[in-house]
Design a protein around this motif. Structure first.
Motif, PDB file in Angstrom:
ATOM      1  N   ALA A  87       0.831  -1.175  -0.045  1.00 52.04           N
ATOM      2  CA  ALA A  87       0.055   0.023   0.127  1.00 52.04           C
ATOM      3  C   ALA A  87       0.837   1.294  -0.248  1.00 52.04           C
ATOM      4  N   LEU A  88       2.059   1.244   0.664  1.00 49.72           N
ATOM      5  CA  LEU A  88       2.934   2.469   0.887  1.00 49.72           C
ATOM      6  C   LEU A  88       3.278   2.634  -0.645  1.00 49.72           C
ATOM      7  N   GLN A  89       3.571   1.831  -1.521  1.00 52.87           N
ATOM      8  CA  GLN A  89       4.401   1.939  -2.739  1.00 52.87           C
ATOM      9  C   GLN A  89       3.023   2.563  -3.642  1.00 52.87           C
ATOM     10  N   THR A  90       1.872   2.551  -3.424  1.00 55.80           N
ATOM     11  CA  THR A  90       1.071   3.028  -4.509  1.00 55.80           C
ATOM     12  C   THR A  90       0.822   4.577  -4.202  1.00 55.80           C
ATOM     13  N   ALA A  94      -4.416   3.778  -2.270  1.00 59.53           N
ATOM     14  CA  ALA A  94      -4.654   2.275  -1.637  1.00 59.53           C
ATOM     15  C   ALA A  94      -5.947   2.390  -0.611  1.00 59.53           C
ATOM     16  N   LEU A  95      -6.652   1.441  -0.546  1.00 57.61           N
ATOM     17  CA  LEU A  95      -7.544   1.048   0.408  1.00 57.61           C
ATOM     18  C   LEU A  95      -7.209  -0.264   0.947  1.00 57.61           C
ATOM     19  N   LEU A 102      -3.217  -4.144  15.641  1.00 56.11           N
ATOM     20  CA  LEU A 102      -1.917  -3.820  15.496  1.00 56.11           C
ATOM     21  C   LEU A 102      -1.489  -3.496  14.106  1.00 56.11           C
ATOM     22  N   ALA A 103      -1.970  -4.178  13.121  1.00 59.14           N
ATOM     23  CA  ALA A 103      -1.594  -3.917  11.822  1.00 59.14           C
ATOM     24  C   ALA A 103      -2.472  -2.583  11.335  1.00 59.14           C
ATOM     25  N   ARG A 104      -3.721  -2.397  11.716  1.00 54.88           N
ATOM     26  CA  ARG A 104      -4.386  -1.129  11.592  1.00 54.88           C
ATOM     27  C   ARG A 104      -3.737  -0.090  11.843  1.00 54.88           C
ATOM     28  N   LYS A 105      -3.138  -0.157  13.236  1.00 48.41           N
ATOM     29  CA  LYS A 105      -2.692   1.147  13.995  1.00 48.41           C
ATOM     30  C   LYS A 105      -1.381   1.352  13.156  1.00 48.41           C
ATOM     31  N   GLN A 106      -0.751   0.463  12.610  1.00 54.81           N
ATOM     32  CA  GLN A 106       0.755   0.583  12.025  1.00 54.81           C
ATOM     33  C   GLN A 106       0.202   1.360  10.445  1.00 54.81           C
ATOM     34  N   GLN A 111      -0.456   6.839   7.464  1.00 53.65           N
ATOM     35  CA  GLN A 111      -1.408   7.672   6.968  1.00 53.65           C
ATOM     36  C   GLN A 111      -2.275   6.766   5.666  1.00 53.65           C
ATOM     37  N   LEU A 112      -2.241   5.593   6.035  1.00 52.70           N
ATOM     38  CA  LEU A 112      -3.023   4.919   4.882  1.00 52.70           C
ATOM     39  C   LEU A 112      -4.448   4.777   4.990  1.00 52.70           C
ATOM     40  N   LEU A 113      -5.241   4.514   4.145  1.00 50.67           N
ATOM     41  CA  LEU A 113      -6.902   4.523   4.396  1.00 50.67           C
ATOM     42  C   LEU A 113      -7.140   2.966   4.667  1.00 50.67           C
ATOM     43  N   VAL A 114      -7.662   2.724   5.784  1.00 54.12           N
ATOM     44  CA  VAL A 114      -8.082   1.421   6.262  1.00 54.12           C
ATOM     45  C   VAL A 114      -9.538   1.201   6.596  1.00 54.12           C
TER      46      VAL A 114
END
Length: 158
Positions: A87-90, A94-95, A102-106, A111-114
Motif C-alpha cells: 500500500a505504501l508503494q501506491t 490504496a484502501l 496492531l496492523a491497522r494502527k501501523q 497515513q494509509l486508508l484502512v
C-alpha cells in the motif's frame, strides 16, 4: 480508483460466511500479496476453495511481496506487513482491508486508508448487496471473530 488490498484475515472471514463475492461487487479488483495468498491457502476447507476460485477469476489478483528494507513491527505477520508495504508503494492510492488491531494502527500511522471486514459488510448493506450486515457480523462473532459493539454502532451511523 484506489487499489484495494486485502489481508488474509478479512478474506478468510468473508469466505467463512460465504460473502467473498462482496469484494468484487464493491471494489471491482482486489489485490493480495503472495504472503497473504500463502496464509489464506494453508490447509483444506471450504473457505480455502472459495479463495482459490477467486484467485483463478480475474477480480482477485496476487502480486509479489514488496521488498522489506525495514520491518514495520515484529508483532505483525508477513501477510500484514507485505500488505502495508505494498500500500505504501501506491503513493496514497490504496484502501487496505485489515482487521488486526496492531496492523491497522501501523497502517494508520503511515497515513494509509484502512477499513475492516465489518465496514465492508455495512458498505454492502448500504448498496443493498446484502440485507443485514449485523446478522453476518453475529455469524463471524460465533466463529470467534472479535468485532466490538462500539465499532458496530459507529458503522451503523454511516
Amino acid at each position: 480508483m484506489a487499489i484495494v488490498i486485502a489481508d488474509a484475515g478479512s478474506l478468510i472471514a468473508l469466505a467463512k460466511i460465504n460473502q467473498l463475492q462482496l469484494l468484487p461487487a464493491l471494489f471491482g479488483k482486489v489485490v493480495i500479496t503472495q504472503a497473504v495468498a500463502d496464509e489464506c491457502l494453508r490447509g483444506q476447507s471450504a473457505d480455502i476453495l472459495l479463495i482459490e476460485q477467486a484467485l483463478t477469476s480475474e477480480w482477485l489478483q496476487c502480486v509479489d511481496n514488496p521488498d522489506f528494507k525495514h520491518p514495520l513491527s515484529r508483532s505483525l505477520g508477513l501477510g500484514e506487513q507485505s500488505s502495508i508495504k505494498y500500500a505504501l508503494q501506491t503513493n496514497g492510492n490504496a484502501l487496505l482491508i485489515l482487521d488486526d488491531p496492531l496492523a491497522r494502527k501501523q497502517a494508520l500511522r503511515k497515513q494509509l486508508l484502512v477499513v475492516g471486514t465489518a465496514a465492508v459488510l455495512f458498505a454492502a448493506q448500504r448498496k443493498t448487496l446484502i440485507p443485514d450486515a449485523e446478522a453476518l457480523i453475529a455469524e463471524l462473532r460465533q466463529m470467534g471473530y472479535r468485532i466490538s459493539d462500539a465499532v458496530i454502532a459507529q458503522l451503523k451511523k454511516g
